[in-house]
Write a protein that holds these residues in place. Sequence first.
Motif, short mmCIF file in Angstrom:
data_model
loop_
_atom_site.label_atom_id
_atom_site.label_comp_id
_atom_site.label_asym_id
_atom_site.label_seq_id
_atom_site.Cartn_x
_atom_site.Cartn_y
_atom_site.Cartn_z
N THR A 57 0.81 -1.22 0.00
CA THR A 57 0.00 0.00 0.00
C THR A 57 0.84 1.26 0.00
N CYS A 88 -5.12 0.32 5.63
CA CYS A 88 -6.43 0.47 4.99
C CYS A 88 -7.12 1.79 5.30
N TRP A 103 -11.87 5.21 5.21
CA TRP A 103 -10.90 4.50 4.38
C TRP A 103 -9.98 5.48 3.66
N PHE A 124 -6.05 -0.47 -1.09
CA PHE A 124 -6.42 -0.26 0.31
C PHE A 124 -7.62 -1.11 0.71
N ARG A 125 -8.37 -1.60 -0.27
CA ARG A 125 -9.47 -2.53 0.00
C ARG A 125 -9.10 -3.95 -0.41
N HIS A 179 -11.46 -4.16 11.27
CA HIS A 179 -11.79 -4.23 9.85
C HIS A 179 -12.20 -5.64 9.41
#
Length: 689
Positions: free
Chosen positions: A150, A159, A176, A220-221, A368
């Motif tokens: 990331t 995230c 997010w 990030f997802r 999460h």
Amino acid sequence: MYHDMHTGTWWWDAQETVELDHPGSTSTTIVPIIISSDKTRLTQFKGKSAYPVYMTIGNLPKEVRRKPSMQGQILLAYLPTSRLEHITNKAARRRSTANLFHACMEKILRPLHDPGENGVELVSGDGIIRHCYPIFAAHVGDYPEQVLVTGVKTGQCPCCKVPADALGDHDHDYGWRDFDAVLEALNIADDLLRKNACIAAGIKPIHKPYWQDLPYANPFRAITPDILHQLYQGVIKHLVSWIETAYSKAEIDARCHRLPKNHHVRVFTKGITSLYQLTGREHADIARVLLGLIIDMPLPGGASPVRLVRAVRAILDFLYLAQYPVHTTSTLSLLDDPLDRFHDNKQIFVDLGVRTSWKIPKLHFLRHYSYFIRRLGTTDNYNTESTERLHIDLAKDAYAATNAKDEFPQMTLWLERREKLFRHENYVRWCLNGRPPHPVSHAAYQPPADRLKMTLHPSRNSVLFQQVTAEYGAPFFVDALARYIVKFCHPAYTPAQVEVASNDVPFLFRSVSVYHKAKMWLGDLNNHRILSDESDVIHATPSREDKRGRSVDGHFDTVIVNDGVGGYSGVTGYRVAQVRVIFTLPKSAAPLFGAVGLLPPKFLAYVEWFTAFGAPDPNHRLFKIKRVIRDGDRLASVIPLRAIRRSVYLFPKFGPVAPRDWSSGNVLDRCGAFYVDSFSDRHAFHTIH
């Protein structure tokens, strides 16, 4: 209901987005690309390592993807493992290492750009040609890998936008990370402006991250929960160290040494405080008994241990709930509850001086989990435990086949040849059998034909009643067997009538055949599997001497017995008992049952009873039980072996200090009270509550 990847929201959202971008297209099929990367050591002494990148697709059932023998994962490449030591500036070296990783990954995944954008025709397993869109969906890795993918700084959440110093805040939602803002920052041409924009967007100024041009990708997802590194090697590892700091290490080890044996539970005979470099499996073994070690252990200084016990129970609840192979909206709400309970009680660790802050990214990431389960399916879809297992076949074994000089070309050549041999072997087998050797299908799981599995021959033939009494600790074996025979032949008899009639049973035999263990399948035809291997073993083994003449304690497991109304889950209709003898009656016993025209069950068990389940303790939420004593003797019965649901693990109630004359072999006989363990395995957690 969430289980395989296609039940998650990501797949349906991707399908809708692709169809909107390509109106009029027919037979649109999403192919989720799952990437895994993790560095592993190839040698113990020379310091050589490999950095493999694996790929699988979400269209395969998760049972196929996580089995190396099914070839559901493929090796894409070995990334460079150079430490770039020629770059003396540490900050520049870290930037160069990150850029090198993303440059390599961009080259590896470049073939996904056009098919992911415009689609490609592929033949599926059923022979139908479909218009497929292979789309990057998830990158599986541990926390350093997540930070690298990331581009966020170490110590931050990969995230969400939570500040590093606010990772312990449980009641705030920081939202997010904004992927569009990150893309805008990365597309700025001026280096200085680009660097400032990236910092403002929350990432490091990486040169062309590999996901920048991948269609429909959002890194990030795409970060996934990781049971092995985040929970077992992360939160549980921290929790164990906190407990060792809060309590007496000597007392913890003393209790470990005195825990009883069980098929699912490892007894740490030397304790746990001196162990180091623990594996995920060892942390899992510790988690099974951790709560039982501290239930009634006092804290130094007289502080109340209630909040600490509640916090430990909450983390263990989350650990086991997070591993459910099937989740629903209701179980996901249960997943949020233990997190709330932990944060409500975590201040005890600060009060004891164990912690000063909660800047733990792995602990923060737990909030999460429910989102990603809804998005990508349950956690067994992307656990790094499967990746760790692939290292053996696709890295370590390949390295062992080389001469350790210029090893990577040799490793890739060896793997290529092995895959050709594997395919040829499958082709030959297919030609001979007329079908593929490993058909990939979503067919329903076929359970064993019989949930009880016994050895073909007994462990001991013709064991005399006197031997059963003396060697197996069954002093009332004959009386209990007589009561069972009367009750079987006269089901309507009252207990008083059974007691009277049992005195007149004419035994035509004086011995039985004895089995020292029974294997049971724990699953249920109407419920999804909780484990990949749902087997349980019940032992009833007398003491003996090993080959060196040393005494080996007997092993008599405790079990839960169905009284006829017990269900698949819960303790209603069940009682705990200790199995002393598993046996079968000889043929000469048949006349005793001739009057009713029915034969008794083939396998019987002599058990000693514990008290019924009451209400669980409000703090640690375990059931407390004791042995049933009548006139100074243990209450015992003979029951059908099939009435046993499964083995159950009992924590001894040690008190403030564990009695030093107790041992793992005698604790079940000497201890007066016990707590029923819900964490001996995932099936126990699901059923004992």
